[in-house]
Motif scaffolding. Structure first.
Motif, PDB file in Angstrom:
ATOM      1  N   GLU A  47       0.820  -1.209   0.000  1.00 39.76           N
ATOM      2  CA  GLU A  47       0.000   0.000   0.000  1.00 39.76           C
ATOM      3  C   GLU A  47       0.854   1.259   0.000  1.00 39.76           C
ATOM      4  OE1 GLU A  47      -3.920   1.880   2.231  1.00 39.76           O
ATOM      5  OE2 GLU A  47      -2.929   0.101   3.070  1.00 39.76           O
ATOM      6  N   ARG A  48       1.953   1.243   0.725  1.00 42.65           N
ATOM      7  CA  ARG A  48       2.789   2.450   0.772  1.00 42.65           C
ATOM      8  C   ARG A  48       3.856   2.486  -0.317  1.00 42.65           C
ATOM      9  NH1 ARG A  48       5.219  -0.119   5.514  1.00 42.65           N
ATOM     10  NH2 ARG A  48       7.427  -0.555   5.125  1.00 42.65           N
ATOM     11  N   GLY A  49       3.904   1.449  -1.164  1.00 40.53           N
ATOM     12  CA  GLY A  49       4.865   1.424  -2.250  1.00 40.53           C
ATOM     13  C   GLY A  49       6.254   1.023  -1.819  1.00 40.53           C
ATOM     14  N   ASP A 100       7.612  -3.346  -5.326  1.00 39.70           N
ATOM     15  CA  ASP A 100       6.948  -3.152  -6.618  1.00 39.70           C
ATOM     16  C   ASP A 100       5.619  -3.887  -6.720  1.00 39.70           C
ATOM     17  OD1 ASP A 100       8.954  -1.520  -7.991  1.00 39.70           O
ATOM     18  OD2 ASP A 100      10.219  -3.288  -7.792  1.00 39.70           O
ATOM     19  N   TYR A 148      -4.663   0.886  -4.605  1.00 34.76           N
ATOM     20  CA  TYR A 148      -3.197   0.962  -4.611  1.00 34.76           C
ATOM     21  C   TYR A 148      -2.522  -0.196  -5.335  1.00 34.76           C
ATOM     22  CZ  TYR A 148      -3.856  -2.141  -0.544  1.00 34.76           C
ATOM     23  OH  TYR A 148      -4.239  -3.150   0.296  1.00 34.76           O
ATOM     24  N   THR A 177       2.154  -2.333  -7.489  1.00 31.86           N
ATOM     25  CA  THR A 177       1.759  -1.089  -6.847  1.00 31.86           C
ATOM     26  C   THR A 177       1.518  -0.016  -7.905  1.00 31.86           C
ATOM     27  OG1 THR A 177       2.438   0.682  -5.339  1.00 31.86           O
ATOM     28  CG2 THR A 177       4.199  -0.482  -6.513  1.00 31.86           C
ATOM     29  N   ARG A 178       0.470   0.760  -7.715  1.00 29.69           N
ATOM     30  CA  ARG A 178       0.158   1.838  -8.645  1.00 29.69           C
ATOM     31  C   ARG A 178       1.134   3.013  -8.498  1.00 29.69           C
ATOM     32  NH1 ARG A 178      -4.589   1.070 -11.309  1.00 29.69           N
ATOM     33  NH2 ARG A 178      -5.970  -0.547 -10.464  1.00 29.69           N
ATOM     34  N   ARG A 179       1.949   2.986  -7.447  1.00 30.11           N
ATOM     35  CA  ARG A 179       2.963   4.025  -7.277  1.00 30.11           C
ATOM     36  C   ARG A 179       4.082   3.897  -8.306  1.00 30.11           C
ATOM     37  NH1 ARG A 179       2.955   6.805  -2.303  1.00 30.11           N
ATOM     38  NH2 ARG A 179       1.338   6.088  -0.843  1.00 30.11           N
ATOM     39  N   ARG A 180       4.220   2.708  -8.892  1.00 32.22           N
ATOM     40  CA  ARG A 180       5.224   2.519  -9.929  1.00 32.22           C
ATOM     41  C   ARG A 180       4.672   3.069 -11.235  1.00 32.22           C
ATOM     42  NH1 ARG A 180       9.777  -1.609 -10.965  1.00 32.22           N
ATOM     43  NH2 ARG A 180      10.035  -1.392 -13.219  1.00 32.22           N
TER      44      ARG A 180
END
Length: 292
Positions: A118-120, A123, A137, A255-258
């Motif tokens: 969730e927090r990245g 990966d 996320y 993760t959507r942070r990537r």
């Protein structure tokens, strides 16, 4: 007692059947990372060269995608003590290799896997059930080719019927053991059962044996693996209750942070499709049938 071999062969049957019929189905979805490769250093003269930009572009195109994926101990599907990491990890690694993705896989307790995803902090995740709330996320791959059959374990002699959840919900004082952080089947969550959380499945089974819970919600393959290993001496005191509640496919998720996760997911799904179409997915499932 039901056997694990029958469980996995049942899961592999659709894959094997589609191969025999000449059917070419498609499937798959995301994950993994490691340290970046050192970059080339260019002199000012080379940087000014009209060929410098294309050279750098070609070098970037040849650099493989690298992923750091998290998973949890969930034998026989994912296991740090297994030669191939368990059947789900074997499928995931084979698909990643076909996609040209270099992956490092690290084991964590499940609650920590979800928190880090969730927090990245990584990966993605290899070996995860789909849950709509995690779409915020995580972006999911197609299924890995294997599902978890989720249902109930009780103590031997239990007269509890699990075919009607509404009637089961009316049992006075009923307590059901679940694992913290697991995405339980929607039908189960909708009923609002009284649950008792544990850190893992073996802890739940021990609570069941001690009479602290009345049922344990668990995957069938995991249950019988634990009863043949860590709980072998007391295995005869447990019974699996039919029918199962749900079949929940395992996925990879990124993760959507990537920033490049959509492109990486497409590559992973392509790797899964190639794995299925080549027959290697069926071979991995068949090879792992002895685990069940």
């Amino acid at each position: 007692m039901l056997t694990r071999r029958n469980t996995l062969l049942r899961l592999a049957a659709p894959v094997l059947g589609s191969l025999c019929a000449g059917h070419t189905a498609r499937a798959a979805q995301p994950p993994q990372s490691q340290a970046a490769e050192p970059r080339e250093t260019l002199s000012p003269a080379l940087s000014a060269s009209p060929t410098a930009a294309p050279t750098r572009a070609r070098a970037a195109a040849q650099t493989p995608t690298r992923l750091l994926l998290l998973t949890t101990e969930y034998a026989p599907y994912m296991s740090g003590s297994s030669a191939d990491g368990g059947v789900a990890l074997a499928l995931g690694r084979a698909a990643l290799e076909r996609a040209g993705i270099a992956a490092e896989i690290q084991f964590r307790p499940w609650a920590r896997v979800i928190a880090e995803a969730e927090r990245g902090g990584a990966d993605g995740v290899l070996g995860i059930w789909y849950e709509a709330s995690r779409e915020r996320y995580l972006a999911y791959s197609q299924a890995l080719g294997i599902s978890n059959r989720i249902g109930f374990i009780a103590r031997v002699g239990s007269m509890m019927a699990v075919d009607d959840l509404f009637r089961l919900r009316q049992v006075p004082g009923l307590r059901i053991g679940t694992v913290r952080g697991y995405a339980n089947p929607p039908r189960f969550e909708e009923m609002g059962f009284q649950t008792d959380l544990a850190i893992d499945d073996v802890s739940n089974l021990r609570k069941l044996l001690a009479g602290r819970v009345d049922l344990v919600l668990i995957d069938k393959g995991v249950a019988f693996h634990l009863l043949q290993t860590q709980l072998q001496s007391v295995a005869a005191q447990f019974q699996w209750l039919e029918p199962a509640l749900a079949d929940m496919p395992l996925h990879m998720a990124l993760t959507r942070r990537r920033a490049d996760h959509p492109a990486v997911l497409r590559d992973i799904n392509r790797g899964l499709a190639e794995l299925r179409d080549s027959g290697d997915m069926a071979r991995i499932l068949k090879r792992s049938a002895d685990w069940f």
